[in-house]
Design a protein around this motif. Structure first.
Motif, PDB file in Angstrom:
ATOM      1  N   GLY A 139      36.348  43.800  43.879  1.00 26.37           N
ATOM      2  CA  GLY A 139      37.392  45.238  44.757  1.00 26.37           C
ATOM      3  C   GLY A 139      38.505  43.468  44.325  1.00 26.37           C
ATOM      4  N   SER A 140      38.918  43.277  46.270  1.00 23.61           N
ATOM      5  CA  SER A 140      40.317  42.394  46.112  1.00 23.61           C
ATOM      6  C   SER A 140      41.288  42.806  47.444  1.00 23.61           C
ATOM      7  N   THR A 141      41.598  42.054  47.743  1.00 17.61           N
ATOM      8  CA  THR A 141      42.304  42.284  49.192  1.00 17.61           C
ATOM      9  C   THR A 141      42.911  43.475  48.785  1.00 17.61           C
ATOM     10  N   ALA A 142      43.532  43.456  47.254  1.00 16.64           N
ATOM     11  CA  ALA A 142      44.061  44.779  47.363  1.00 16.64           C
ATOM     12  C   ALA A 142      43.613  45.781  47.016  1.00 16.64           C
ATOM     13  N   ALA A 143      42.537  46.251  47.788  1.00 18.53           N
ATOM     14  CA  ALA A 143      41.487  47.400  47.257  1.00 18.53           C
ATOM     15  C   ALA A 143      42.015  47.838  48.959  1.00 18.53           C
ATOM     16  N   VAL A 146      47.935  48.082  50.370  1.00 16.40           N
ATOM     17  CA  VAL A 146      48.426  48.230  49.855  1.00 16.40           C
ATOM     18  C   VAL A 146      49.761  46.736  49.835  1.00 16.40           C
ATOM     19  N   TYR A 147      51.037  45.791  48.773  1.00 20.75           N
ATOM     20  CA  TYR A 147      51.462  44.568  48.773  1.00 20.75           C
ATOM     21  C   TYR A 147      52.271  45.463  47.890  1.00 20.75           C
ATOM     22  N   LYS A 148      53.773  45.228  48.234  1.00 16.38           N
ATOM     23  CA  LYS A 148      55.211  45.767  48.013  1.00 16.38           C
ATOM     24  C   LYS A 148      54.585  45.394  46.076  1.00 16.38           C
ATOM     25  N   VAL A 152      50.379  50.177  41.145  1.00 16.39           N
ATOM     26  CA  VAL A 152      48.912  50.516  40.929  1.00 16.39           C
ATOM     27  C   VAL A 152      47.761  49.169  40.039  1.00 16.39           C
ATOM     28  N   TYR A 153      48.104  47.923  40.911  1.00 17.70           N
ATOM     29  CA  TYR A 153      47.001  47.273  40.556  1.00 17.70           C
ATOM     30  C   TYR A 153      46.043  48.034  42.036  1.00 17.70           C
ATOM     31  N   CYS A 154      46.741  47.542  43.139  1.00 17.57           N
ATOM     32  CA  CYS A 154      46.244  48.196  44.778  1.00 17.57           C
ATOM     33  C   CYS A 154      45.541  49.326  44.143  1.00 17.57           C
ATOM     34  N   PRO A 183      38.231  39.531  47.376  1.00 21.41           N
ATOM     35  CA  PRO A 183      38.759  38.145  47.437  1.00 21.41           C
ATOM     36  C   PRO A 183      39.868  38.543  47.152  1.00 21.41           C
ATOM     37  N   GLY A 184      40.531  37.850  48.184  1.00 17.75           N
ATOM     38  CA  GLY A 184      42.065  37.296  48.207  1.00 17.75           C
ATOM     39  C   GLY A 184      42.612  35.905  47.097  1.00 17.75           C
ATOM     40  N   MET A 185      43.415  35.592  47.786  1.00 19.56           N
ATOM     41  CA  MET A 185      44.661  34.573  46.563  1.00 19.56           C
ATOM     42  C   MET A 185      43.339  33.626  45.888  1.00 19.56           C
ATOM     43  N   ALA A 186      42.821  33.431  44.393  1.00 21.06           N
ATOM     44  CA  ALA A 186      42.210  32.869  44.012  1.00 21.06           C
ATOM     45  C   ALA A 186      42.651  32.327  42.811  1.00 21.06           C
ATOM     46  N   GLU A 189      42.619  32.715  35.633  1.00 25.43           N
ATOM     47  CA  GLU A 189      44.081  33.163  34.848  1.00 25.43           C
ATOM     48  C   GLU A 189      44.963  34.237  35.492  1.00 25.43           C
ATOM     49  N   PHE A 190      44.225  34.269  35.598  1.00 23.21           N
ATOM     50  CA  PHE A 190      44.287  35.450  37.310  1.00 23.21           C
ATOM     51  C   PHE A 190      46.518  36.057  36.714  1.00 23.21           C
ATOM     52  N   SER A 191      47.123  35.095  37.890  1.00 25.53           N
ATOM     53  CA  SER A 191      47.864  35.286  37.769  1.00 25.53           C
ATOM     54  C   SER A 191      48.775  35.109  36.220  1.00 25.53           C
ATOM     55  N   VAL A 193      47.470  35.704  33.521  1.00 24.27           N
ATOM     56  CA  VAL A 193      47.761  36.886  32.723  1.00 24.27           C
ATOM     57  C   VAL A 193      48.479  38.284  33.547  1.00 24.27           C
ATOM     58  N   ARG A 194      49.019  38.190  34.736  1.00 27.40           N
ATOM     59  CA  ARG A 194      48.802  38.712  34.879  1.00 27.40           C
ATOM     60  C   ARG A 194      51.391  38.929  34.628  1.00 27.40           C
ATOM     61  N   PHE A 195      51.244  37.073  34.444  1.00 23.41           N
ATOM     62  CA  PHE A 195      52.797  37.380  34.601  1.00 23.41           C
ATOM     63  C   PHE A 195      52.864  37.083  32.838  1.00 23.41           C
TER      64      PHE A 195
HETATM   65  C1  8X3 Z   1      43.813  39.699  43.332  1.00 19.85           C
HETATM   66  C2  8X3 Z   1      44.719  39.217  44.580  1.00 19.85           C
HETATM   67  O1  8X3 Z   1      46.631  39.430  46.088  1.00 19.85           O
HETATM   68  O2  8X3 Z   1      47.104  39.537  44.085  1.00 19.85           O
HETATM   69  O3  8X3 Z   1      43.323  40.777  43.675  1.00 19.85           O
HETATM   70  O4  8X3 Z   1      46.369  40.949  44.779  1.00 19.85           O
HETATM   71  S1  8X3 Z   1      46.310  40.047  44.735  1.00 19.85           S
END
Ligand code: 8X3
Ligand code: NDP
Length: 258
Positions: A139-143, A146-148, A152-154, A183-186, A189-191, A193-195
């Protein structure tokens, strides 16, 4: 008895590190992802370093037919699946709800929720027929919060959290463990991909603190997987030292030290 793990999203980040950790410890490792070249590299590395048995499965988790074909093929190659790590996932974009790109929303929903369900629907019957198994849902801390602009990711990760709870209830009779790791921020390649390939923007996310590493999540997964048979960690949230929740984090330089 030789044990088998199936890891989705094993071409990068958490999934790759988890595959390495279990290969080091004698598991047959089935690694999935779309990037075939990365899977082939990982297989060669694990075979060479640990003499591991590695099965590669190149498919798109958002395509139900591809998932069915891949897992049916896997069933001809392994006798059992002891562990499934539902890890493949992504964030696409970071926009306020009124500006969101609907294609980004579709990709996140199709991957993080529907893809996870397609895989689970194929693998859970294998585990129920064994009356054993362990499913990890990343999951994620985003589970949890919710953050600004995370909208939809959250929402997809809240769904993963709900499915994690639901799977544990539904599979309880079969002695199948279900563990949500959030997990929180790790730094993976996550970011990137996001960006959408913007390397500077991605690097900047982790610039001012020491983030979680993929290997940390692999260690935690290994710990949960090797608990005594009568124990299951149901839900585990992990952040780096400078993050409290999705909403609260500080810079390393601002941490009080003595
Ligand atoms: C990824 C962590 O804080 O970028 O799930 O959503 S965060
Ligand atoms: P990475 O981008 O490094 O890895 C993501 C993996 O998912 C890749 O192996 C990718 O493989 C796979 N994947 C993505 N889309 C598909 C698809 N359609 N079909 C098959 N595989 C796919 O990111 P992380 O390792 O960080 O992310 C892993 C999980 O952890 C995700 O669910 C993410 O949401 C979650 N997470 C990440 C956090 C972070 O800060 N990094 C924090 C909390 C949770 P390929 O491109 O080859 O298909």
């Amino acid at each position: 008895m030789n044990k088998t793990i199936l890891v989705t999203g094993a071409t990068s980040g958490f999934g790759r590190a988890i595959a390495v950790r279990f290969a080091q410890n004698g598991y047959t490792v089935c690694v999935a992802g779309r990037r075939e070249n990365r899977l082939a590299e990982l297989k060669a590395e694990l075979e060479q370093a640990y003499n591991a048995k590695v099965i590669t499965l190149a498919f798109d988790i958002t395509d139900r037919k591809q998932v069915e074909t891949a897992i049916n093929h896997l069933k001809t190659q392994v006798d059992r699946i002891d562990i499934l790590v539902n890890n493949a996932g992504l964030a696409a974009g970071l926009s306020s709800i009124e500006d969101g790109d609907i294609d980004d929303w579709e990709i996140m929903i199709d991957t993080n929720i529907k893809g996870l369900l397609y895989i689970t629907r194929m693998v859970a019957p294998i585990m129920t027929s064994q009356a054993s198994g362990h499913i990890f849902n990343i999951g994620s801390t985003a589970a949890k919060t919710v953050y600004k602009n995370g909208n939809v990711y959250c929402a997809t990760k809240f769904a993963v959290d709900a499915l994690n709870q639901a799977m544990r209830i539904d599979l309880l009779n079969y002695g199948i463990k279900v563990t949500g790791i959030h997990p929180g921020m790790a730094e993976t390649e996550f970011s990137l991909v996001r960006f959408k390939g913007d390397e500077d923007r991605a690097k900047n996310v982790y610039a001012e603190f020491k983030p979680i590493l993929a290997e940390d999540i692999a260690d935690i997964t290994w710990y949960c997987a090797t608990l005594p048979a009568h124990l299951c960690i149901n839900d585990l949230t992990v952040t780096c030292l400078t993050q409290a929740t999705s909403l609260y984090s500080i810079k390393e330089a601002d941490r009080i030290k003595k």
